[in-house]
Design a protein around this motif. Structure first.
Motif, PDB file in Angstrom:
ATOM      1  N   LEU A 111      12.740   0.871  -6.532  1.00 38.17           N
ATOM      2  CA  LEU A 111      12.415  -0.411  -5.905  1.00 38.17           C
ATOM      3  C   LEU A 111      10.911  -0.587  -5.780  1.00 38.17           C
ATOM      4  CD1 LEU A 111      13.457  -2.992  -4.471  1.00 38.17           C
ATOM      5  CD2 LEU A 111      13.376  -1.692  -2.326  1.00 38.17           C
ATOM      6  N   MET A 112      10.218   0.460  -5.345  1.00 39.31           N
ATOM      7  CA  MET A 112       8.767   0.378  -5.209  1.00 39.31           C
ATOM      8  C   MET A 112       8.100   0.172  -6.563  1.00 39.31           C
ATOM      9  SD  MET A 112       5.972   0.332  -3.502  1.00 39.31           S
ATOM     10  CE  MET A 112       6.185   0.940  -1.824  1.00 39.31           C
ATOM     11  N   ALA A 113       8.540   0.920  -7.571  1.00 37.40           N
ATOM     12  CA  ALA A 113       7.939   0.806  -8.906  1.00 37.40           C
ATOM     13  C   ALA A 113       8.153  -0.588  -9.488  1.00 37.40           C
ATOM     14  CB  ALA A 113       8.531   1.870  -9.831  1.00 37.40           C
ATOM     15  N   MET A 114       9.378  -1.081  -9.395  1.00 38.95           N
ATOM     16  CA  MET A 114       9.681  -2.400  -9.936  1.00 38.95           C
ATOM     17  C   MET A 114       8.964  -3.509  -9.172  1.00 38.95           C
ATOM     18  SD  MET A 114      13.740  -2.333 -10.828  1.00 38.95           S
ATOM     19  CE  MET A 114      14.400  -1.356 -12.180  1.00 38.95           C
ATOM     20  N   ALA A 115       8.997  -3.417  -7.846  1.00 44.51           N
ATOM     21  CA  ALA A 115       8.371  -4.462  -7.035  1.00 44.51           C
ATOM     22  C   ALA A 115       6.867  -4.507  -7.266  1.00 44.51           C
ATOM     23  CB  ALA A 115       8.677  -4.229  -5.557  1.00 44.51           C
ATOM     24  N   LYS A 116       6.241  -3.339  -7.375  1.00 38.75           N
ATOM     25  CA  LYS A 116       4.798  -3.298  -7.627  1.00 38.75           C
ATOM     26  C   LYS A 116       4.470  -3.857  -9.009  1.00 38.75           C
ATOM     27  CE  LYS A 116       0.786  -0.218  -7.464  1.00 38.75           C
ATOM     28  NZ  LYS A 116       0.316   1.184  -7.264  1.00 38.75           N
ATOM     29  N   PHE A 117       5.302  -3.539  -9.999  1.00 39.57           N
ATOM     30  CA  PHE A 117       5.075  -4.014 -11.363  1.00 39.57           C
ATOM     31  C   PHE A 117       5.270  -5.526 -11.460  1.00 39.57           C
ATOM     32  CE2 PHE A 117       6.718  -5.112 -15.596  1.00 39.57           C
ATOM     33  CZ  PHE A 117       5.675  -4.659 -16.389  1.00 39.57           C
ATOM     34  N   VAL A 118       6.317  -6.030 -10.837  1.00 36.60           N
ATOM     35  CA  VAL A 118       6.656  -7.456 -10.963  1.00 36.60           C
ATOM     36  C   VAL A 118       5.810  -8.326 -10.031  1.00 36.60           C
ATOM     37  CG1 VAL A 118       8.489  -9.178 -10.634  1.00 36.60           C
ATOM     38  CG2 VAL A 118       9.016  -6.969 -11.710  1.00 36.60           C
ATOM     39  N   LEU A 119       5.717  -7.940  -8.765  1.00 37.96           N
ATOM     40  CA  LEU A 119       5.060  -8.789  -7.769  1.00 37.96           C
ATOM     41  C   LEU A 119       3.552  -8.565  -7.676  1.00 37.96           C
ATOM     42  CD1 LEU A 119       7.709  -8.455  -4.909  1.00 37.96           C
ATOM     43  CD2 LEU A 119       7.509 -10.290  -6.607  1.00 37.96           C
ATOM     44  N   LYS A 120       3.089  -7.389  -8.099  1.00 35.13           N
ATOM     45  CA  LYS A 120       1.677  -6.994  -7.996  1.00 35.13           C
ATOM     46  C   LYS A 120       1.280  -6.841  -6.526  1.00 35.13           C
ATOM     47  CE  LYS A 120       1.683  -7.713 -12.434  1.00 35.13           C
ATOM     48  NZ  LYS A 120       1.984  -6.572 -13.342  1.00 35.13           N
ATOM     49  N   THR A 121       0.106  -6.263  -6.315  1.00 38.11           N
ATOM     50  CA  THR A 121      -0.383  -6.053  -4.951  1.00 38.11           C
ATOM     51  C   THR A 121      -1.287  -7.195  -4.510  1.00 38.11           C
ATOM     52  OG1 THR A 121      -2.214  -4.716  -5.803  1.00 38.11           O
ATOM     53  CG2 THR A 121      -0.258  -3.543  -5.068  1.00 38.11           C
ATOM     54  N   VAL A 122      -1.335  -7.398  -3.216  1.00 34.23           N
ATOM     55  CA  VAL A 122      -2.239  -8.389  -2.624  1.00 34.23           C
ATOM     56  C   VAL A 122      -3.680  -7.978  -2.911  1.00 34.23           C
ATOM     57  CG1 VAL A 122      -3.065  -9.333  -0.430  1.00 34.23           C
ATOM     58  CG2 VAL A 122      -0.608  -8.999  -0.812  1.00 34.23           C
ATOM     59  N   ARG A 123      -4.536  -8.941  -3.194  1.00 39.19           N
ATOM     60  CA  ARG A 123      -5.950  -8.651  -3.421  1.00 39.19           C
ATOM     61  C   ARG A 123      -6.536  -7.945  -2.195  1.00 39.19           C
ATOM     62  NH1 ARG A 123     -10.711 -10.863  -1.971  1.00 39.19           N
ATOM     63  NH2 ARG A 123     -12.483 -10.637  -3.392  1.00 39.19           N
ATOM     64  N   GLY A 124      -7.192  -6.815  -2.443  1.00 44.95           N
ATOM     65  CA  GLY A 124      -7.773  -6.045  -1.349  1.00 44.95           C
ATOM     66  C   GLY A 124      -6.924  -4.857  -0.930  1.00 44.95           C
ATOM     67  N   ILE A 125      -5.702  -4.754  -1.481  1.00 44.84           N
ATOM     68  CA  ILE A 125      -4.819  -3.627  -1.185  1.00 44.84           C
ATOM     69  C   ILE A 125      -4.709  -2.754  -2.432  1.00 44.84           C
ATOM     70  CG2 ILE A 125      -2.470  -2.915  -0.612  1.00 44.84           C
ATOM     71  CD1 ILE A 125      -3.955  -4.102   1.747  1.00 44.84           C
ATOM     72  N   ASP A 126      -5.077  -1.501  -2.291  1.00 41.69           N
ATOM     73  CA  ASP A 126      -5.020  -0.584  -3.431  1.00 41.69           C
ATOM     74  C   ASP A 126      -3.601  -0.087  -3.691  1.00 41.69           C
ATOM     75  OD1 ASP A 126      -7.796  -0.739  -3.735  1.00 41.69           O
ATOM     76  OD2 ASP A 126      -8.109   0.834  -2.232  1.00 41.69           O
ATOM     77  N   ARG A 127      -2.879   0.227  -2.615  1.00 44.01           N
ATOM     78  CA  ARG A 127      -1.523   0.758  -2.751  1.00 44.01           C
ATOM     79  C   ARG A 127      -0.597   0.141  -1.702  1.00 44.01           C
ATOM     80  NH1 ARG A 127      -2.481   7.298  -2.897  1.00 44.01           N
ATOM     81  NH2 ARG A 127      -4.006   7.398  -4.603  1.00 44.01           N
ATOM     82  N   PRO A 128       0.597  -0.263  -2.116  1.00 51.98           N
ATOM     83  CA  PRO A 128       1.573  -0.737  -1.121  1.00 51.98           C
ATOM     84  C   PRO A 128       2.020   0.434  -0.244  1.00 51.98           C
ATOM     85  CG  PRO A 128       2.203  -1.352  -3.368  1.00 51.98           C
ATOM     86  CD  PRO A 128       1.107  -0.337  -3.483  1.00 51.98           C
ATOM     87  N   ALA A 129       2.543   0.126   0.917  1.00 53.56           N
ATOM     88  CA  ALA A 129       3.037   1.151   1.835  1.00 53.56           C
ATOM     89  C   ALA A 129       4.418   0.751   2.339  1.00 53.56           C
ATOM     90  CB  ALA A 129       2.078   1.319   3.015  1.00 53.56           C
ATOM     91  N   ILE A 130       5.217   1.749   2.685  1.00 56.82           N
ATOM     92  CA  ILE A 130       6.531   1.493   3.272  1.00 56.82           C
ATOM     93  C   ILE A 130       6.394   1.593   4.783  1.00 56.82           C
ATOM     94  CG2 ILE A 130       8.920   2.254   3.432  1.00 56.82           C
ATOM     95  CD1 ILE A 130       8.632   3.471   0.649  1.00 56.82           C
ATOM     96  N   ALA A 131       6.825   0.539   5.486  1.00 54.51           N
ATOM     97  CA  ALA A 131       6.714   0.503   6.946  1.00 54.51           C
ATOM     98  C   ALA A 131       8.070   0.194   7.567  1.00 54.51           C
ATOM     99  CB  ALA A 131       5.699  -0.555   7.372  1.00 54.51           C
ATOM    100  N   THR A 132       8.350   0.830   8.688  1.00 48.03           N
ATOM    101  CA  THR A 132       9.547   0.501   9.453  1.00 48.03           C
ATOM    102  C   THR A 132       9.234   0.661  10.937  1.00 48.03           C
ATOM    103  OG1 THR A 132      11.941   0.823   9.589  1.00 48.03           O
ATOM    104  CG2 THR A 132      10.579   2.813   9.532  1.00 48.03           C
TER     105      THR A 132
END
Length: 358
Positions: A111-132
């Motif tokens: 899910l992380m790999a696909m979402a990062k590939f398809v949606l891309k990251t917000v400008r200014g964010i180097d890596r997405p993070a999982i939060a709960t």
């Protein structure tokens, strides 16, 4: 009337899919009647399930997917070879504007790999993070990262702090959530280089973040701060330890109340209080981890959850959409960049704070 919100669902993701996904959507719809759904997966299996819920069927569209992502699929394999999977098509729907967010109980890495590939990251964010978020003595606390990034530098941790603060603000309705960095002690000289540098940056830059410094492992349960920031390795270990401890506590309680006749009588007398305890500790209440930092809302449900847990993940997705999470994150990042441009980070001061210079 609230504005209608469309959420795409990976109907084949999770241990009990698609039954759990459809039943969870039905529960969510009762709570939030302005929802509508795009369900991706095996049409022959999903449509008969939908037919049991006429109200849900009326606001749902099923789109067939010829593939599924399994729990054993490596992220790289899923990305290359599962392009027509229910997970990939559900994410694509957000990218294409057909849905405003996606929920999946499938393979986290994929899910992380696909979402990062398809949606891309917000400008200014180097890596997405999982939060709960999780229960504490004083309410709930947000924690990130929970496994997306095993190693992080100080910039990653600062970005996580910014995103986590926004996430908590929206989720809990707190005007100014407190933020802490998870460390091996609260003293400024303790911790590794990345943690000490991140703390120094958060103290130096003028941001609308209530940074409280370092917190320790026992602060997770105390609820010392509203947001706890750490790397993905530490965060995942801490989360799994907390979940295991909760299950152990419930096990001990069950064994205690079965131990004797009078213990069983005590259980009957305390049954209502124990029910409240069970509800407070129920992991389904806290189901729904956000993939922060992407150009789109993507929520990960626990793979083993039931319909009630999945409905709560849908609820998290809805709240983040309705409160424009990404717009707020982008605004905070812009403020961060402006603050740095006005008062550049003193690298020497950061190095001194990290114990690397005299």
């Amino acid at each position: 009337m609230p504005e209608q919100v469309c959420i795409s669902l990976d109907a084949m993701g999770g241990d009990h899919a698609p039954e759990m996904v459809v039943a969870g959507a039905e529960i969510a719809l009762k709570r939030l009647p302005h929802l509508k759904f795009l369900m991706f997966g095996d049409e022959a299996r999903i449509k008969p399930l939908l037919a049991k819920y006429p109200g849900l069927e009326a606001v749902s569209e099923v789109r067939h997917a010829s593939q599924e992502v399994t729990m054993d699929d490596k992220p790289s394999v899923a990305l290359r070879q599962r392009r027509d999977s229910s997970m990939r098509l559900a994410i694509n729907a957000v990218k294409e504007g057909d849905a405003q967010g996606v929920v999946s109980a499938g393979n986290t890495g994929a899910l992380m790999a696909m979402a990062k590939f398809v949606l891309k990251t917000v400008r200014g964010i180097d890596r997405p993070a999982i939060a709960t978020y999780m229960p504490t003595q004083r309410g709930e606390t947000v924690m990130l990262d929970l496994g997306a990034n095993i190693e992080c530098d100080e910039n990653n941790l600062v970005q996580f702090a910014l995103m986590g603060e926004v996430f908590a603000r929206i989720l809990f309705g707190i005007e100014k959530p407190s933020v802490g960095l998870l460390n091996v002690g609260i003293e400024e000289l303790k911790g590794n280089e990345s943690v000490k540098k991140a703390a120094a940056i958060l103290r130096e830059i003028d941001l609308p973040i209530r940074f409280e410094g370092f917190v320790e492992g026992d602060d997770l349960a105390k609820g010392t701060v509203d947001v706890i920031v750490t790397d993905g390795f530490t965060g995942n270990v801490a989360l799994k330890t907390a979940e295991g401890t909760a299950r152990l506590l419930v096990h001990f309680l069950r064994e205690t109340f079965k131990s004797s006749f009078w213990a069983k009588v005590g259980y009957l007398l305390a049954r209502r209080s124990l029910q409240r305890f069970r509800e407070r500790m129920d992991p389904r209440r806290y189901n729904g981890a956000m993939l922060l930092g992407l150009n789109g809302i993507a929520v990960k449900s626990h793979g083993g959850t039931d319909a009630l847990g999945f409905s709560n993940a849908i609820g998290v997705c809805h709240d983040l959409i309705a409160n424009r999470l990404n717009d707020t994150i982008k605004s905070e990042l812009a403020a961060f960049e402006e603050a740095i441009s006005k008062a550049p980070i003193d690298e020497e001061a950061i190095a001194i704070a990290a114990g690397q210079a005299d």
